[in-house]
Design a protein around this motif. Structure first.
Motif, PDB file in Angstrom:
ATOM      1  N   ASP A  53       0.583  -1.386   0.378  1.00 21.43           N
ATOM      2  CA  ASP A  53       0.381   0.080  -0.231  1.00 21.43           C
ATOM      3  C   ASP A  53       1.186   1.605   0.472  1.00 21.43           C
ATOM      4  O   ASP A  53       2.055   1.166   0.480  1.00 21.43           O
ATOM      5  N   GLY A  54       0.495   2.221  -1.548  1.00 22.33           N
ATOM      6  CA  GLY A  54       1.281   3.735  -0.731  1.00 22.33           C
ATOM      7  C   GLY A  54       2.607   2.769  -1.747  1.00 22.33           C
ATOM      8  O   GLY A  54       3.256   4.202  -1.160  1.00 22.33           O
ATOM      9  N   SER A 105      -6.653   4.993  -0.773  1.00 21.67           N
ATOM     10  CA  SER A 105      -6.942   3.183  -0.481  1.00 21.67           C
ATOM     11  C   SER A 105      -8.845   2.456  -0.566  1.00 21.67           C
ATOM     12  O   SER A 105      -8.463   0.673  -1.285  1.00 21.67           O
ATOM     13  N   ASP A 290       2.220   2.036   3.181  1.00 23.96           N
ATOM     14  CA  ASP A 290       1.517   3.943   3.345  1.00 23.96           C
ATOM     15  C   ASP A 290       2.303   4.857   4.210  1.00 23.96           C
ATOM     16  O   ASP A 290       1.471   6.299   4.164  1.00 23.96           O
ATOM     17  N   ASP A 332      -1.575   0.265  -4.877  1.00 24.96           N
ATOM     18  CA  ASP A 332      -2.157   1.165  -4.970  1.00 24.96           C
ATOM     19  C   ASP A 332      -2.367   2.331  -5.426  1.00 24.96           C
ATOM     20  O   ASP A 332      -3.477   3.492  -5.589  1.00 24.96           O
ATOM     21  N   HIS A 333      -1.499   3.139  -4.884  1.00 22.13           N
ATOM     22  CA  HIS A 333      -0.860   4.169  -5.510  1.00 22.13           C
ATOM     23  C   HIS A 333       0.857   4.345  -5.144  1.00 22.13           C
ATOM     24  O   HIS A 333       1.186   4.170  -4.188  1.00 22.13           O
ATOM     25  N   HIS A 437      -0.430  10.514  -1.132  1.00 27.53           N
ATOM     26  CA  HIS A 437      -0.943   9.940  -1.742  1.00 27.53           C
ATOM     27  C   HIS A 437      -0.292  10.689  -3.500  1.00 27.53           C
ATOM     28  O   HIS A 437      -0.667  12.224  -3.351  1.00 27.53           O
TER      29      HIS A 437
HETATM   30 ZN   LIG Z   1      -3.701   2.906  -0.285  1.00 30.48          ZN
END
Ligand SMILES: [Zn+2]
Length: 489
Positions: A53-54, A105, A290, A332-333, A437
Protein backbone atom coordinates in the motif's frame (compact mmCIF):
# COMPACT_ATOMS: atom_id res chain seq x y z
CA UNK A 1 -18.79 -25.77 10.11
CA UNK A 2 -20.26 -24.76 8.05
CA UNK A 3 -19.82 -23.71 4.50
CA UNK A 4 -23.44 -24.34 3.62
CA UNK A 5 -24.59 -22.10 6.42
CA UNK A 6 -22.27 -19.40 5.18
CA UNK A 7 -23.55 -19.75 1.65
CA UNK A 8 -27.08 -19.35 2.94
CA UNK A 9 -26.10 -16.26 4.84
CA UNK A 10 -24.47 -14.89 1.73
CA UNK A 11 -27.54 -15.62 -0.32
CA UNK A 12 -29.70 -13.71 2.15
CA UNK A 13 -28.67 -10.52 0.38
CA UNK A 14 -31.18 -9.83 -2.42
CA UNK A 15 -28.46 -9.01 -4.90
CA UNK A 16 -26.72 -12.27 -4.23
CA UNK A 17 -29.90 -14.31 -4.55
CA UNK A 18 -29.53 -14.04 -8.28
CA UNK A 19 -25.81 -14.42 -8.16
CA UNK A 20 -26.10 -17.49 -5.91
CA UNK A 21 -28.12 -19.52 -8.35
CA UNK A 22 -25.96 -18.78 -11.35
CA UNK A 23 -22.87 -19.35 -9.28
CA UNK A 24 -24.24 -22.82 -8.57
CA UNK A 25 -24.06 -23.51 -12.29
CA UNK A 26 -20.56 -22.13 -12.45
CA UNK A 27 -19.55 -24.35 -9.55
CA UNK A 28 -21.07 -27.42 -11.19
CA UNK A 29 -19.25 -26.64 -14.40
CA UNK A 30 -15.98 -26.21 -12.61
CA UNK A 31 -16.14 -29.59 -10.96
CA UNK A 32 -15.86 -31.27 -14.35
CA UNK A 33 -12.17 -32.04 -14.76
CA UNK A 34 -10.38 -29.89 -17.26
CA UNK A 35 -13.20 -27.42 -17.53
CA UNK A 36 -11.93 -24.88 -15.06
CA UNK A 37 -10.93 -21.72 -16.81
CA UNK A 38 -11.75 -23.11 -20.22
CA UNK A 39 -13.35 -19.88 -21.30
CA UNK A 40 -10.58 -17.69 -19.96
CA UNK A 41 -7.09 -16.94 -21.13
CA UNK A 42 -5.59 -18.98 -18.35
CA UNK A 43 -6.33 -21.92 -16.15
CA UNK A 44 -5.75 -20.48 -12.74
CA UNK A 45 -7.07 -22.44 -9.81
CA UNK A 46 -5.81 -19.82 -7.37
CA UNK A 47 -5.17 -16.09 -7.32
CA UNK A 48 -2.75 -14.43 -4.90
CA UNK A 49 -3.06 -10.64 -5.07
CA UNK A 50 -0.19 -8.87 -3.29
CA UNK A 51 -0.39 -5.13 -2.71
CA UNK A 52 2.18 -2.90 -1.07
CA UNK A 53 0.00 0.00 0.00
CA UNK A 54 1.33 3.41 -0.99
CA UNK A 55 4.50 2.18 -2.67
CA UNK A 56 6.21 4.75 -4.89
CA UNK A 57 8.77 3.57 -7.45
CA UNK A 58 11.52 5.02 -5.26
CA UNK A 59 10.41 2.72 -2.45
CA UNK A 60 10.62 -0.38 -4.65
CA UNK A 61 14.04 0.72 -5.92
CA UNK A 62 15.53 1.73 -2.58
CA UNK A 63 14.38 -1.49 -0.89
CA UNK A 64 16.01 -3.53 -3.64
CA UNK A 65 19.26 -1.58 -3.61
CA UNK A 66 19.52 -1.67 0.17
CA UNK A 67 18.87 -5.42 0.23
CA UNK A 68 21.49 -6.01 -2.43
CA UNK A 69 24.02 -4.05 -0.37
CA UNK A 70 23.09 -5.94 2.81
CA UNK A 71 22.48 -9.52 1.60
CA UNK A 72 23.89 -9.54 -1.94
CA UNK A 73 20.58 -10.56 -3.37
CA UNK A 74 17.74 -8.73 -5.07
CA UNK A 75 14.21 -8.45 -3.77
CA UNK A 76 11.84 -11.17 -4.95
CA UNK A 77 9.93 -8.52 -6.88
CA UNK A 78 12.94 -7.33 -8.90
CA UNK A 79 14.35 -10.85 -9.12
CA UNK A 80 11.11 -11.86 -10.84
CA UNK A 81 11.95 -9.31 -13.55
CA UNK A 82 15.43 -10.79 -13.99
CA UNK A 83 14.38 -14.40 -14.37
CA UNK A 84 14.05 -16.01 -17.75
CA UNK A 85 12.30 -19.25 -16.75
CA UNK A 86 9.29 -17.67 -15.04
CA UNK A 87 7.46 -15.44 -17.50
CA UNK A 88 6.41 -12.18 -15.94
CA UNK A 89 4.10 -9.61 -17.47
CA UNK A 90 4.42 -6.08 -16.24
CA UNK A 91 3.39 -2.56 -17.01
CA UNK A 92 1.99 0.64 -15.61
CA UNK A 93 -1.48 0.95 -14.13
CA UNK A 94 -3.78 3.97 -13.89
CA UNK A 95 -5.31 3.96 -10.41
CA UNK A 96 -7.59 7.01 -10.68
CA UNK A 97 -10.85 6.77 -8.76
CA UNK A 98 -14.32 7.87 -9.88
CA UNK A 99 -13.94 11.37 -8.49
CA UNK A 100 -10.21 11.93 -8.18
CA UNK A 101 -6.98 11.64 -10.13
CA UNK A 102 -5.26 10.75 -6.86
CA UNK A 103 -7.02 7.76 -5.36
CA UNK A 104 -7.33 6.74 -1.75
CA UNK A 105 -6.83 3.14 -0.65
CA UNK A 106 -10.56 2.35 -0.47
CA UNK A 107 -11.41 3.39 -4.03
CA UNK A 108 -8.19 1.80 -5.28
CA UNK A 109 -8.91 -1.60 -3.76
CA UNK A 110 -12.55 -1.35 -4.84
CA UNK A 111 -11.51 -0.85 -8.46
CA UNK A 112 -9.89 -4.30 -8.31
CA UNK A 113 -12.47 -5.74 -5.94
CA UNK A 114 -15.60 -4.95 -7.94
CA UNK A 115 -14.38 -3.68 -11.31
CA UNK A 116 -15.84 -0.19 -10.87
CA UNK A 117 -14.31 3.16 -10.10
CA UNK A 118 -15.98 4.45 -6.94
CA UNK A 119 -15.52 7.72 -5.09
CA UNK A 120 -12.59 8.10 -2.73
CA UNK A 121 -13.42 6.81 0.73
CA UNK A 122 -16.18 4.44 -0.32
CA UNK A 123 -15.84 0.66 -0.50
CA UNK A 124 -17.55 -1.04 -3.45
CA UNK A 125 -20.54 1.33 -3.33
CA UNK A 126 -21.55 3.20 -6.49
CA UNK A 127 -22.71 6.81 -6.85
CA UNK A 128 -26.36 5.79 -6.47
CA UNK A 129 -25.68 3.51 -3.51
CA UNK A 130 -25.31 0.41 -5.70
CA UNK A 131 -23.63 -2.47 -3.90
CA UNK A 132 -21.21 -4.04 -6.32
CA UNK A 133 -20.42 -7.74 -5.73
CA UNK A 134 -16.81 -8.16 -4.66
CA UNK A 135 -14.17 -10.54 -5.94
CA UNK A 136 -14.20 -12.54 -2.70
CA UNK A 137 -17.99 -13.00 -2.82
CA UNK A 138 -17.86 -14.01 -6.47
CA UNK A 139 -14.98 -16.39 -5.85
CA UNK A 140 -16.76 -17.89 -2.88
CA UNK A 141 -19.94 -18.42 -4.89
CA UNK A 142 -17.79 -20.25 -7.43
CA UNK A 143 -16.54 -22.64 -4.76
CA UNK A 144 -13.24 -20.94 -4.04
CA UNK A 145 -11.81 -20.42 -0.58
CA UNK A 146 -11.18 -16.77 0.33
CA UNK A 147 -8.52 -15.01 2.38
CA UNK A 148 -7.37 -11.58 3.58
CA UNK A 149 -3.95 -10.99 5.11
CA UNK A 150 -2.57 -7.59 6.12
CA UNK A 151 -0.38 -5.68 8.54
CA UNK A 152 -3.12 -3.11 9.18
CA UNK A 153 -6.43 -3.81 10.87
CA UNK A 154 -7.97 -6.60 8.80
CA UNK A 155 -10.95 -4.30 8.30
CA UNK A 156 -8.84 -1.51 6.77
CA UNK A 157 -9.55 -0.03 3.33
CA UNK A 158 -7.49 -2.37 1.16
CA UNK A 159 -8.69 -5.77 2.43
CA UNK A 160 -12.22 -4.32 2.69
CA UNK A 161 -12.01 -3.41 -0.99
CA UNK A 162 -11.78 -7.10 -1.84
CA UNK A 163 -14.71 -8.24 0.25
CA UNK A 164 -16.96 -5.58 1.78
CA UNK A 165 -19.56 -2.98 0.80
CA UNK A 166 -19.74 0.14 2.96
CA UNK A 167 -20.35 3.80 2.17
CA UNK A 168 -17.33 4.89 4.19
CA UNK A 169 -14.06 3.09 4.84
CA UNK A 170 -14.28 4.19 8.46
CA UNK A 171 -17.09 1.69 9.10
CA UNK A 172 -14.63 -0.96 10.19
CA UNK A 173 -17.03 -2.50 12.72
CA UNK A 174 -19.54 -3.08 9.90
CA UNK A 175 -16.79 -4.47 7.67
CA UNK A 176 -15.86 -7.03 10.34
CA UNK A 177 -19.50 -8.10 10.52
CA UNK A 178 -19.70 -8.47 6.75
CA UNK A 179 -16.63 -10.72 6.80
CA UNK A 180 -18.55 -13.01 9.13
CA UNK A 181 -21.82 -12.84 7.20
CA UNK A 182 -20.02 -13.55 3.94
CA UNK A 183 -18.05 -16.43 5.41
CA UNK A 184 -14.51 -15.57 4.41
CA UNK A 185 -12.19 -18.38 5.33
CA UNK A 186 -8.83 -16.97 6.42
CA UNK A 187 -8.48 -13.50 7.94
CA UNK A 188 -5.12 -12.53 9.47
CA UNK A 189 -3.72 -9.19 10.62
CA UNK A 190 -4.43 -6.46 13.19
CA UNK A 191 -7.77 -5.14 14.42
CA UNK A 192 -8.87 -7.04 17.53
CA UNK A 193 -10.80 -3.85 18.32
CA UNK A 194 -13.46 -4.67 15.73
CA UNK A 195 -14.08 -8.30 16.78
CA UNK A 196 -13.88 -8.19 20.57
CA UNK A 197 -17.31 -7.73 22.25
CA UNK A 198 -15.62 -5.73 25.02
CA UNK A 199 -14.40 -3.21 22.48
CA UNK A 200 -17.15 -3.13 19.84
CA UNK A 201 -19.76 -0.40 20.33
CA UNK A 202 -22.60 -2.86 19.68
CA UNK A 203 -21.06 -5.45 22.05
CA UNK A 204 -21.35 -8.12 19.39
CA UNK A 205 -19.06 -11.12 19.94
CA UNK A 206 -17.69 -11.72 16.47
CA UNK A 207 -15.04 -14.12 17.74
CA UNK A 208 -17.83 -16.25 19.21
CA UNK A 209 -19.76 -16.14 15.97
CA UNK A 210 -16.78 -17.06 13.83
CA UNK A 211 -15.99 -19.87 16.25
CA UNK A 212 -19.55 -21.20 16.07
CA UNK A 213 -19.27 -21.15 12.32
CA UNK A 214 -16.23 -23.39 12.60
CA UNK A 215 -13.30 -20.97 12.45
CA UNK A 216 -10.24 -21.30 14.63
CA UNK A 217 -9.52 -18.08 16.53
CA UNK A 218 -5.86 -17.27 17.14
CA UNK A 219 -4.34 -14.28 18.90
CA UNK A 220 -0.55 -14.60 18.76
CA UNK A 221 2.38 -15.69 16.65
CA UNK A 222 2.88 -19.04 18.41
CA UNK A 223 -0.72 -20.03 17.65
CA UNK A 224 -0.23 -19.06 14.01
CA UNK A 225 2.97 -21.10 13.67
CA UNK A 226 1.30 -24.07 15.41
CA UNK A 227 -1.78 -24.13 13.16
CA UNK A 228 -2.91 -27.66 12.46
CA UNK A 229 -3.44 -29.32 9.11
CA UNK A 230 -7.20 -28.99 9.36
CA UNK A 231 -9.42 -27.46 6.73
CA UNK A 232 -11.50 -25.01 8.75
CA UNK A 233 -11.35 -21.23 8.54
CA UNK A 234 -8.98 -19.12 10.67
CA UNK A 235 -9.48 -15.69 12.17
CA UNK A 236 -6.27 -14.28 13.64
CA UNK A 237 -5.81 -10.80 15.08
CA UNK A 238 -2.42 -9.98 16.56
CA UNK A 239 -2.99 -6.50 17.95
CA UNK A 240 -5.83 -4.16 18.83
CA UNK A 241 -5.13 -1.86 15.88
CA UNK A 242 -2.50 -2.06 13.16
CA UNK A 243 0.47 -4.39 13.59
CA UNK A 244 3.71 -2.60 14.52
CA UNK A 245 6.08 -1.35 11.84
CA UNK A 246 8.50 -4.14 10.98
CA UNK A 247 11.57 -2.27 12.23
CA UNK A 248 9.79 -1.57 15.55
CA UNK A 249 8.68 -5.20 15.79
CA UNK A 250 12.21 -6.45 15.17
CA UNK A 251 13.63 -4.32 17.98
CA UNK A 252 10.96 -5.10 20.57
CA UNK A 253 11.23 -8.55 22.18
CA UNK A 254 7.57 -8.70 23.13
CA UNK A 255 6.30 -7.75 19.67
CA UNK A 256 8.77 -10.10 18.08
CA UNK A 257 7.29 -13.00 20.03
CA UNK A 258 3.62 -12.11 19.78
CA UNK A 259 3.29 -10.61 16.29
CA UNK A 260 3.95 -12.71 13.18
CA UNK A 261 5.59 -11.34 10.05
CA UNK A 262 3.58 -10.73 6.91
CA UNK A 263 5.44 -13.65 5.30
CA UNK A 264 4.48 -15.98 8.16
CA UNK A 265 0.83 -14.96 7.89
CA UNK A 266 0.93 -15.40 4.11
CA UNK A 267 2.43 -18.86 4.42
CA UNK A 268 -0.17 -19.94 6.99
CA UNK A 269 -2.98 -18.54 4.85
CA UNK A 270 -1.77 -20.34 1.72
CA UNK A 271 -1.41 -23.69 3.49
CA UNK A 272 -4.88 -23.43 4.96
CA UNK A 273 -6.68 -22.01 1.91
CA UNK A 274 -5.19 -24.72 -0.25
CA UNK A 275 -7.02 -27.31 1.86
CA UNK A 276 -10.38 -25.55 2.09
CA UNK A 277 -11.89 -24.88 -1.31
CA UNK A 278 -11.71 -25.66 -4.98
CA UNK A 279 -8.86 -23.20 -5.29
CA UNK A 280 -8.78 -19.81 -3.60
CA UNK A 281 -8.46 -16.05 -3.89
CA UNK A 282 -6.10 -14.47 -1.35
CA UNK A 283 -5.31 -10.79 -0.88
CA UNK A 284 -2.02 -9.98 0.90
CA UNK A 285 -1.31 -6.38 1.88
CA UNK A 286 1.85 -4.69 3.16
CA UNK A 287 -0.36 -2.01 4.61
CA UNK A 288 2.04 0.10 6.60
CA UNK A 289 4.37 1.07 3.78
CA UNK A 290 1.70 3.70 3.18
CA UNK A 291 1.66 4.84 6.80
CA UNK A 292 5.44 5.20 6.86
CA UNK A 293 5.26 7.24 3.65
CA UNK A 294 2.58 9.52 5.10
CA UNK A 295 4.87 9.93 8.11
CA UNK A 296 8.02 10.40 5.98
CA UNK A 297 9.76 7.65 7.92
CA UNK A 298 12.63 5.98 6.09
CA UNK A 299 13.12 3.00 8.43
CA UNK A 300 9.40 2.33 8.63
CA UNK A 301 9.09 2.49 4.87
CA UNK A 302 11.98 0.30 3.73
CA UNK A 303 11.73 -2.43 6.34
CA UNK A 304 7.99 -2.80 5.79
CA UNK A 305 8.60 -2.93 2.04
CA UNK A 306 11.19 -5.66 2.63
CA UNK A 307 8.74 -7.55 4.86
CA UNK A 308 6.21 -7.28 2.04
CA UNK A 309 8.85 -8.62 -0.33
CA UNK A 310 9.34 -11.64 1.92
CA UNK A 311 5.62 -12.32 1.47
CA UNK A 312 6.15 -12.15 -2.30
CA UNK A 313 8.83 -14.80 -1.84
CA UNK A 314 6.36 -17.04 -0.02
CA UNK A 315 3.75 -16.55 -2.73
CA UNK A 316 6.20 -17.32 -5.55
CA UNK A 317 7.44 -20.43 -3.72
CA UNK A 318 3.84 -21.60 -3.43
CA UNK A 319 3.39 -20.97 -7.11
CA UNK A 320 6.43 -23.08 -7.94
CA UNK A 321 4.65 -26.01 -6.31
CA UNK A 322 1.23 -25.02 -7.62
CA UNK A 323 1.74 -23.61 -11.12
CA UNK A 324 -2.01 -23.15 -11.55
CA UNK A 325 -1.71 -20.00 -9.42
CA UNK A 326 -1.94 -16.47 -10.79
CA UNK A 327 0.23 -14.11 -8.73
CA UNK A 328 -0.41 -10.37 -9.06
CA UNK A 329 1.99 -7.89 -7.44
CA UNK A 330 1.29 -4.18 -7.35
CA UNK A 331 0.57 -1.09 -5.29
CA UNK A 332 -2.56 1.01 -5.04
CA UNK A 333 -0.84 4.42 -5.44
CA UNK A 334 2.46 6.09 -4.77
CA UNK A 335 2.91 8.05 -1.59
CA UNK A 336 5.29 10.97 -0.94
CA UNK A 337 7.52 9.71 -3.81
CA UNK A 338 10.71 9.23 -1.81
CA UNK A 339 14.13 8.16 -2.97
CA UNK A 340 17.85 8.22 -2.42
CA UNK A 341 19.71 11.03 -4.10
CA UNK A 342 23.36 11.58 -4.88
CA UNK A 343 25.31 12.42 -1.76
CA UNK A 344 28.86 12.43 -0.50
CA UNK A 345 28.97 8.72 0.33
CA UNK A 346 27.54 7.40 -2.95
CA UNK A 347 25.02 5.02 -1.50
CA UNK A 348 26.93 2.59 0.63
CA UNK A 349 27.48 4.97 3.52
CA UNK A 350 23.78 5.73 3.41
CA UNK A 351 22.93 2.03 3.61
CA UNK A 352 25.35 1.52 6.45
CA UNK A 353 23.64 4.27 8.41
CA UNK A 354 20.22 2.81 7.61
CA UNK A 355 21.31 -0.62 8.84
CA UNK A 356 21.93 0.87 12.29
CA UNK A 357 18.37 2.22 12.70
CA UNK A 358 16.67 0.61 15.72
CA UNK A 359 13.09 1.74 15.15
CA UNK A 360 10.87 4.28 13.47
CA UNK A 361 11.11 7.96 14.25
CA UNK A 362 7.31 7.88 14.23
CA UNK A 363 7.29 5.64 17.31
CA UNK A 364 10.46 6.69 19.11
CA UNK A 365 11.22 10.32 18.21
CA UNK A 366 8.13 12.23 17.08
CA UNK A 367 5.98 11.54 20.21
CA UNK A 368 8.67 13.23 22.35
CA UNK A 369 8.73 16.39 20.29
CA UNK A 370 6.31 18.69 22.07
CA UNK A 371 6.76 22.26 23.26
CA UNK A 372 8.36 21.05 26.51
CA UNK A 373 11.15 19.08 24.87
CA UNK A 374 14.77 19.98 25.66
CA UNK A 375 17.64 20.19 23.19
CA UNK A 376 19.30 17.24 24.96
CA UNK A 377 16.22 15.06 24.54
CA UNK A 378 16.00 15.92 20.84
CA UNK A 379 19.64 14.92 20.30
CA UNK A 380 19.30 11.79 22.46
CA UNK A 381 16.22 10.55 20.61
CA UNK A 382 17.99 10.72 17.23
CA UNK A 383 21.07 9.08 18.70
CA UNK A 384 19.23 6.24 20.43
CA UNK A 385 16.75 5.47 17.66
CA UNK A 386 18.72 6.15 14.49
CA UNK A 387 22.33 6.40 15.71
CA UNK A 388 22.54 9.82 14.10
CA UNK A 389 24.51 12.68 15.66
CA UNK A 390 22.45 15.67 14.65
CA UNK A 391 23.99 19.13 14.55
CA UNK A 392 23.24 22.08 16.84
CA UNK A 393 21.55 23.82 13.93
CA UNK A 394 19.28 20.80 13.31
CA UNK A 395 18.52 20.55 17.01
CA UNK A 396 17.61 24.24 17.07
CA UNK A 397 15.28 23.91 14.08
CA UNK A 398 13.29 21.19 15.84
CA UNK A 399 13.41 23.02 19.17
CA UNK A 400 12.02 26.16 17.50
CA UNK A 401 9.47 24.29 15.34
CA UNK A 402 7.69 22.65 18.26
CA UNK A 403 7.43 26.08 19.92
CA UNK A 404 5.93 27.64 16.80
CA UNK A 405 9.02 29.69 15.97
CA UNK A 406 10.02 27.96 12.75
CA UNK A 407 8.08 26.60 9.79
CA UNK A 408 8.60 24.69 6.57
CA UNK A 409 7.70 26.56 3.37
CA UNK A 410 5.50 23.95 1.63
CA UNK A 411 2.41 24.01 3.79
CA UNK A 412 1.62 20.31 3.34
CA UNK A 413 4.99 19.41 4.80
CA UNK A 414 4.83 21.97 7.57
CA UNK A 415 4.68 19.17 10.10
CA UNK A 416 7.09 17.86 12.71
CA UNK A 417 7.28 14.50 10.93
CA UNK A 418 8.52 16.17 7.77
CA UNK A 419 11.05 18.21 9.70
CA UNK A 420 12.41 15.05 11.31
CA UNK A 421 12.59 13.55 7.81
CA UNK A 422 14.51 16.60 6.52
CA UNK A 423 17.04 16.20 9.31
CA UNK A 424 17.40 12.49 8.46
CA UNK A 425 17.81 13.50 4.81
CA UNK A 426 20.78 15.68 5.77
CA UNK A 427 22.51 12.50 6.91
CA UNK A 428 21.27 9.89 4.41
CA UNK A 429 20.18 11.87 1.33
CA UNK A 430 16.78 10.16 1.31
CA UNK A 431 14.07 12.70 0.57
CA UNK A 432 10.31 13.05 0.03
CA UNK A 433 8.13 15.33 -2.09
CA UNK A 434 5.28 15.60 0.42
CA UNK A 435 3.17 13.65 2.87
CA UNK A 436 0.37 12.26 0.77
CA UNK A 437 -0.66 9.96 -2.06
CA UNK A 438 0.72 10.78 -5.50
CA UNK A 439 -0.88 10.73 -8.94
CA UNK A 440 1.80 8.58 -10.59
CA UNK A 441 0.89 5.51 -12.59
CA UNK A 442 1.91 2.47 -10.58
CA UNK A 443 3.92 -0.68 -11.18
CA UNK A 444 1.91 -3.84 -11.95
CA UNK A 445 3.39 -7.32 -12.35
CA UNK A 446 1.81 -10.73 -12.80
CA UNK A 447 2.97 -14.27 -13.35
CA UNK A 448 1.12 -17.54 -13.81
CA UNK A 449 -1.96 -18.48 -15.82
CA UNK A 450 -3.85 -15.35 -16.86
CA UNK A 451 -0.86 -13.08 -16.34
CA UNK A 452 -0.58 -12.54 -20.09
CA UNK A 453 -3.61 -10.26 -19.85
CA UNK A 454 -1.36 -7.65 -18.23
CA UNK A 455 0.02 -5.44 -20.99
CA UNK A 456 2.16 -2.31 -20.93
CA UNK A 457 -0.72 -0.21 -19.60
CA UNK A 458 -3.70 -1.33 -17.52
CA UNK A 459 -6.73 0.49 -16.21
CA UNK A 460 -7.28 -0.43 -12.57
CA UNK A 461 -10.80 -1.83 -13.11
CA UNK A 462 -9.55 -4.21 -15.82
CA UNK A 463 -7.64 -6.14 -13.19
CA UNK A 464 -10.94 -7.33 -11.75
CA UNK A 465 -11.92 -8.87 -15.09
CA UNK A 466 -8.42 -10.35 -15.52
CA UNK A 467 -8.84 -12.26 -12.27
CA UNK A 468 -12.30 -13.57 -13.19
CA UNK A 469 -11.08 -14.64 -16.61
CA UNK A 470 -8.00 -16.34 -15.23
CA UNK A 471 -10.17 -18.25 -12.78
CA UNK A 472 -12.65 -19.10 -15.52
CA UNK A 473 -15.53 -17.72 -13.49
CA UNK A 474 -16.58 -14.92 -15.78
CA UNK A 475 -19.30 -17.48 -16.56
CA UNK A 476 -20.94 -16.10 -13.41
CA UNK A 477 -21.18 -12.73 -15.08
CA UNK A 478 -22.36 -14.07 -18.43
CA UNK A 479 -25.07 -16.24 -16.91
CA UNK A 480 -26.20 -13.35 -14.75
CA UNK A 481 -26.44 -11.10 -17.79
CA UNK A 482 -28.62 -13.68 -19.56
CA UNK A 483 -30.99 -13.67 -16.62
CA UNK A 484 -31.02 -9.91 -16.43
CA UNK A 485 -29.37 -9.94 -13.02
CA UNK A 486 -27.25 -6.82 -12.64
CA UNK A 487 -24.02 -8.27 -11.38
CA UNK A 488 -21.59 -6.02 -13.18
CA UNK A 489 -23.01 -2.67 -14.12
ZN1 LIG B 1 -3.39 2.94 -0.18
Amino acid sequence: MDRRRFLQLGAASPLLLGLGSVAGEARAQQRQPGNAGSSGNGKARNVIFLVSDGMSMGTLTAADQYLYWRDERHTHWIDLYMQRDLPVHRGLMDMSSRNAMVTDSAAAAASWGCGHRVNNGSVNIGPDDEEYPTILQIAREAGKATGLVTTTTVTHATPAGFGANVASRGQEADIAKQYYERGYDVILGGGNHYFDPERRDDGEDLYGKFEQAGHEIIRDRDALLALSDSDVGVLGTFSNWHLPYEIDRLHNEQSKQSVPTLAEMTDAALQRLNRIGDGFVLQVEGGRVDHAAHGNDLGGLLFDQLAFDDAIGVALAFQQEHPDTLVIITTDHGNANPGFQAGPDLGHGQFEKLSRFKGTGLTHIVPELNEEVSRDTIRDRFKETLELEISDRETDMIYDFVRGDYELPYHRTNHIRSLVAKVVANHLDFNWIGRSHSADYVELAATGPGAEQVGPFTKNTDLHQFMLKALGIEAVQEAANRRGVRVFA
